[in-house]
Design an enzyme around this catalytic site. Structure first.
Site, PDB file in Angstrom:
ATOM      1  N   ASP A 147       0.843  -1.188   0.000  1.00  0.00           N
ATOM      2  CA  ASP A 147       0.000   0.000   0.000  1.00  0.00           C
ATOM      3  C   ASP A 147       0.884   1.246   0.000  1.00  0.00           C
ATOM      4  O   ASP A 147       1.880   1.316   0.723  1.00  0.00           O
ATOM      5  CB  ASP A 147      -0.902  -0.004   1.238  1.00  0.00           C
ATOM      6  CG  ASP A 147      -1.783   1.224   1.313  1.00  0.00           C
ATOM      7  OD1 ASP A 147      -2.706   1.332   0.498  1.00  0.00           O
ATOM      8  OD2 ASP A 147      -1.532   2.088   2.178  1.00  0.00           O
ATOM      9  N   ILE A 148       0.536   2.222  -0.828  1.00  0.00           N
ATOM     10  CA  ILE A 148       1.267   3.484  -0.863  1.00  0.00           C
ATOM     11  C   ILE A 148       0.605   4.447   0.124  1.00  0.00           C
ATOM     12  O   ILE A 148      -0.605   4.676   0.058  1.00  0.00           O
ATOM     13  CB  ILE A 148       1.281   4.082  -2.279  1.00  0.00           C
ATOM     14  CG1 ILE A 148       1.979   3.126  -3.249  1.00  0.00           C
ATOM     15  CG2 ILE A 148       1.989   5.437  -2.283  1.00  0.00           C
ATOM     16  CD1 ILE A 148       3.414   2.803  -2.908  1.00  0.00           C
TER      17      ILE A 148
ATOM     18  N   HIS B  47       5.252  14.819 -15.380  1.00  0.00           N
ATOM     19  CA  HIS B  47       5.929  16.119 -15.409  1.00  0.00           C
ATOM     20  C   HIS B  47       5.890  16.777 -14.034  1.00  0.00           C
ATOM     21  O   HIS B  47       4.907  16.684 -13.294  1.00  0.00           O
ATOM     22  CB  HIS B  47       5.362  17.023 -16.496  1.00  0.00           C
ATOM     23  CG  HIS B  47       3.983  17.572 -16.261  1.00  0.00           C
ATOM     24  ND1 HIS B  47       3.769  18.795 -15.661  1.00  0.00           N
ATOM     25  CD2 HIS B  47       2.754  17.093 -16.568  1.00  0.00           C
ATOM     26  CE1 HIS B  47       2.462  19.047 -15.619  1.00  0.00           C
ATOM     27  NE2 HIS B  47       1.823  18.026 -16.157  1.00  0.00           N
TER      28      HIS B  47
ATOM     29  N   ASP C 228      -1.966  19.412 -11.115  1.00  0.00           N
ATOM     30  CA  ASP C 228      -1.308  19.347 -12.420  1.00  0.00           C
ATOM     31  C   ASP C 228       0.112  19.904 -12.328  1.00  0.00           C
ATOM     32  O   ASP C 228       0.304  21.092 -12.524  1.00  0.00           O
ATOM     33  CB  ASP C 228      -2.124  20.139 -13.432  1.00  0.00           C
ATOM     34  CG  ASP C 228      -1.595  20.038 -14.838  1.00  0.00           C
ATOM     35  OD1 ASP C 228      -0.759  19.154 -15.102  1.00  0.00           O
ATOM     36  OD2 ASP C 228      -2.002  20.857 -15.685  1.00  0.00           O
TER      37      ASP C 228
ATOM     38  N   GLU D  86       6.839  20.380 -19.516  1.00  0.00           N
ATOM     39  CA  GLU D  86       5.727  19.693 -20.194  1.00  0.00           C
ATOM     40  C   GLU D  86       4.663  20.690 -20.610  1.00  0.00           C
ATOM     41  O   GLU D  86       4.061  20.570 -21.684  1.00  0.00           O
ATOM     42  CB  GLU D  86       5.124  18.629 -19.260  1.00  0.00           C
ATOM     43  CG  GLU D  86       4.035  17.756 -19.907  1.00  0.00           C
ATOM     44  CD  GLU D  86       2.616  18.275 -19.735  1.00  0.00           C
ATOM     45  OE1 GLU D  86       1.685  17.625 -20.232  1.00  0.00           O
ATOM     46  OE2 GLU D  86       2.421  19.343 -19.100  1.00  0.00           O
TER      47      GLU D  86
ATOM     48  N   ASP E  74      -0.320  11.789 -14.829  1.00  0.00           N
ATOM     49  CA  ASP E  74      -0.476  13.232 -14.963  1.00  0.00           C
ATOM     50  C   ASP E  74      -1.888  13.608 -14.516  1.00  0.00           C
ATOM     51  O   ASP E  74      -2.863  13.188 -15.138  1.00  0.00           O
ATOM     52  CB  ASP E  74      -0.244  13.617 -16.433  1.00  0.00           C
ATOM     53  CG  ASP E  74      -0.159  15.117 -16.650  1.00  0.00           C
ATOM     54  OD1 ASP E  74      -0.380  15.875 -15.699  1.00  0.00           O
ATOM     55  OD2 ASP E  74       0.150  15.520 -17.788  1.00  0.00           O
TER      56      ASP E  74
ATOM     57  N   HIS F 157      -4.953  24.704 -14.524  1.00  0.00           N
ATOM     58  CA  HIS F 157      -4.120  25.809 -14.997  1.00  0.00           C
ATOM     59  C   HIS F 157      -4.520  27.142 -14.361  1.00  0.00           C
ATOM     60  O   HIS F 157      -4.433  28.195 -15.009  1.00  0.00           O
ATOM     61  CB  HIS F 157      -4.168  25.919 -16.517  1.00  0.00           C
ATOM     62  CG  HIS F 157      -3.355  24.857 -17.198  1.00  0.00           C
ATOM     63  ND1 HIS F 157      -3.153  24.837 -18.560  1.00  0.00           N
ATOM     64  CD2 HIS F 157      -2.697  23.768 -16.712  1.00  0.00           C
ATOM     65  CE1 HIS F 157      -2.409  23.786 -18.885  1.00  0.00           C
ATOM     66  NE2 HIS F 157      -2.118  23.129 -17.766  1.00  0.00           N
TER      67      HIS F 157
ATOM     68  N   ASP G 290      -5.356   8.473  -3.575  1.00  0.00           N
ATOM     69  CA  ASP G 290      -4.993   7.228  -2.907  1.00  0.00           C
ATOM     70  C   ASP G 290      -5.142   6.037  -3.851  1.00  0.00           C
ATOM     71  O   ASP G 290      -4.244   5.184  -3.964  1.00  0.00           O
ATOM     72  CB  ASP G 290      -5.872   7.044  -1.674  1.00  0.00           C
ATOM     73  CG  ASP G 290      -5.408   5.922  -0.770  1.00  0.00           C
ATOM     74  OD1 ASP G 290      -4.208   5.572  -0.809  1.00  0.00           O
ATOM     75  OD2 ASP G 290      -6.236   5.388  -0.016  1.00  0.00           O
TER      76      ASP G 290
ATOM     77  N   ASP H 249      -1.911   3.778  -5.385  1.00  0.00           N
ATOM     78  CA  ASP H 249      -1.843   2.322  -5.245  1.00  0.00           C
ATOM     79  C   ASP H 249      -1.790   1.631  -6.606  1.00  0.00           C
ATOM     80  O   ASP H 249      -1.141   0.587  -6.759  1.00  0.00           O
ATOM     81  CB  ASP H 249      -3.039   1.817  -4.440  1.00  0.00           C
ATOM     82  CG  ASP H 249      -2.948   2.159  -2.958  1.00  0.00           C
ATOM     83  OD1 ASP H 249      -1.832   2.452  -2.481  1.00  0.00           O
ATOM     84  OD2 ASP H 249      -3.996   2.142  -2.278  1.00  0.00           O
TER      85      ASP H 249
END
Length: 510
Positions: free
Chosen positions: A41-42, A123, A135, A169, A198, A295, A310, A314
């Site tokens: 698990d991250i 990026h 982003d 990017e 991304d 943006h 989450d 994972d």
């Protein structure tokens, strides 16, 4: 991230199949041929901590982390420092665009088949309008935490893992294009897959996978279908439907698919509006943009959907562990000495009184970047502000404070190495113009009570060599149990060459 088109497929997710090393691409799902170790698990808390760092960096640097702005370089330094501490071999690749220097960061995990590289990237830059947290701080942070989890667990996959954070990017995939364009055909052939992440925490999130199998478009190079199925497999396992997003090269996978490298990745939506059907699938608000702060200045840490972040973090780990192959684990290394050069730890310049250089003498300081006709010479520190450098001040011109007239050296204070010491690692660069020769050099040595060992010997050459931070590792187990010093030397031993060198982020592990 550039705007993208999405294609609705309905609620059902496709069947998952493992993309095993060396497996051929196929339009139909295939059964796994071996048992793959489950991905850990991250930690969402850790990913969000990285995002908080990116936010703080933007706040301290004009509100953004854009190409050519100090916030971008500070973001890169933060990521690089964490990777260096974890034992990755990092490389900072510089390029120039619109009159500003940009940077890519590459991090190789030692081991695995270097003829079969699995790359994971996204990026790191944002737009000038805001801090760029979704982003693409979201993808950058999740990739970083996945890489750190690889190190933390001592994971040793069959394939060689390379993680990447791209610059510029937002100005047209500049950094990733520069990287791919500068690969030889042999280097390209060794990359067996590229995964791109991304915008993976959009507040009104959708769940999209790039259309590698061509089920709703043209698809990607052979092997992309397997990547898509593995990524979809994670979401199928947690009961979340996934839709295709057009594989049209509008993010950093673009340069890879153009040269035939299989690719894939995930995305949670940008300025496009969520449909009624999509709101029924995933929740959220129909008729509202997936990311209303796309943006914009409001793309802050408040602009993140924790659940989406989450799940996608994972999914990255699931893909790395599945596509990387089962190679087992080993105990992570224990750091016995480190020096980030941010404070004085007892380095002595010209320790033997034999240096002959008339300028550009080694010192610990805050280097001021210099360049000549687009060739980066002196670099900012690899991490933080301090580094060992051949004359920290830029001077009146690039040749005013470089190494001139001979040799310059600097030596550390004594370092006592405990039993079991194995590895010395450090960041380094050597930069010069085409008036250099093989008589110029950068050398790093370990000096013990009974002799010394040169662990890095990089000569110059009669060509422009742009400064790029690289990571070097050396086996110093022969010095375990002894007290040593590190000795760094650079030379302008040719005919008035323009030479700069640096060393940073030193660590010794066992």
């Amino acid at each position: 991230m550039s705007p993208r088109r999405t294609v609705t497929l309905g609620a059902a997710a496709l069947l998952a199949a493992a993309f095993l090393p060396g497996a051929a691409a196929s339009a139909a799902p295939t059964a796994p041929q071996t048992t793959v170790q489950a991905a850990p698990d991250i930690s969402l808390a850790n990913v969000k901590a990285h995002l908080s760092q990116f936010q703080s960096i933007a706040d301290a640097n004009g509100g953004n982390r854009a190409h050519g702005r100090p916030g971008y370089r500070a973001s890169l330094d933060y990521v690089k420092a964490r990777l260096d501490e974890a034992g990755f071999q990092t490389t900072v690749q510089s390029f120039t665009y619109r009159g500003a220097t940009g940077y890519n960061l590459l991090a190789d995990w030692p081991g695995g088949d270097t003829n079969d590289v699995l790359m994971v990237g996204g990026h790191l830059d944002g737009v000038t309008a805001g801090p760029g947290i979704n982003d693409n701080g979201s993808g950058s942070a999740a990739i970083l935490e996945t890489a750190l989890t690889v190190a933390r667990t001592g994971h040793r996959p069959d394939r060689h893992l390379r993680f990447a954070w791209w610059g510029a990017e937002e100005l047209g995939l500049i950094g990733s294009t520069y990287y791919v364009n500068n690969l030889s055909s042999a280097e390209r052939s060794r990359i067996g897959g590229y995964l791109n992440f991304d915008m993976i925490g959009s507040p009104n999130a959708g769940y999209f996978a790039y259309d590698g199998d061509g089920s709703s478009g043209s698809g990607g190079p052979a092997g992309s279908a397997e990547i898509e199925r593995v990524l979809r497999g994670h979401f199928e396992n947690i009961g979340v439907p996934v839709q295709d997003t057009a594989f049209d090269g509008r993010s950093d996978y673009g340069p890879f698919i153009r040269v035939g490298i299989p690719a894939g990745g995930l995305f949670t939506g940008a300025e496009g509006r969520k449909t009624t059907q999509q709101a029924q699938l995933w929740g959220g608000q129909a008729g509202v943009a997936f990311d209303r702060c796309y943006h914009a200045s409001c793309d802050t840490t408040a602009n993140i959907n924790d659940t989406a972040l989450d799940r996608n973090a994972d999914a990255i780990a699931h893909a790395v562990w599945t596509l990387g192959g089962e190679g087992g684990t080993q105990q992570p290394p224990d750091t016995v000495h480190s020096d980030d050069l941010e404070s004085d730890t007892g380095w002595t310049a010209d320790p033997d009184g034999t240096d002959t250089a008339t300028s550009g003498r080694w010192e610990r300081g805050t280097p001021q970047p210099t360049s000549w006709s687009g060739t980066a010479l002196q670099l900012a520190a690899a991490g933080g502000d301090g580094a060992l450098v051949t004359g920290a001040a830029a001077g009146s011109d690039p040749g005013a404070n470089d190494v001139d007239g001979g040799t310059s050296s600097i030596r550390s204070a004594p370092i006592t190495l405990p039993a079991g010491t194995r590895t010395l690692s450090f960041s380094w660069y050597l930069a010069h113009l085409d008036n250099s020769s093989s008589a110029d050099y950068l050398r790093v040595s370990v000096v013990g009570p009974n002799g010394s060992t040169t662990v890095l010997n990089q000569p110059g050459a009669a060509t422009n060599r742009a400064g790029t931070w690289r990571t070097h590792q050396a086996d110093i187990s022969a010095y375990a149990g002894q007290t040593v010093r590190l000795h760094v030397e650079a030379a302008d031993a040719g005919t008035a060459s323009l030479v700069e060198a640096g060393v940073d982020t030193i660590a010794i592990t066992r």
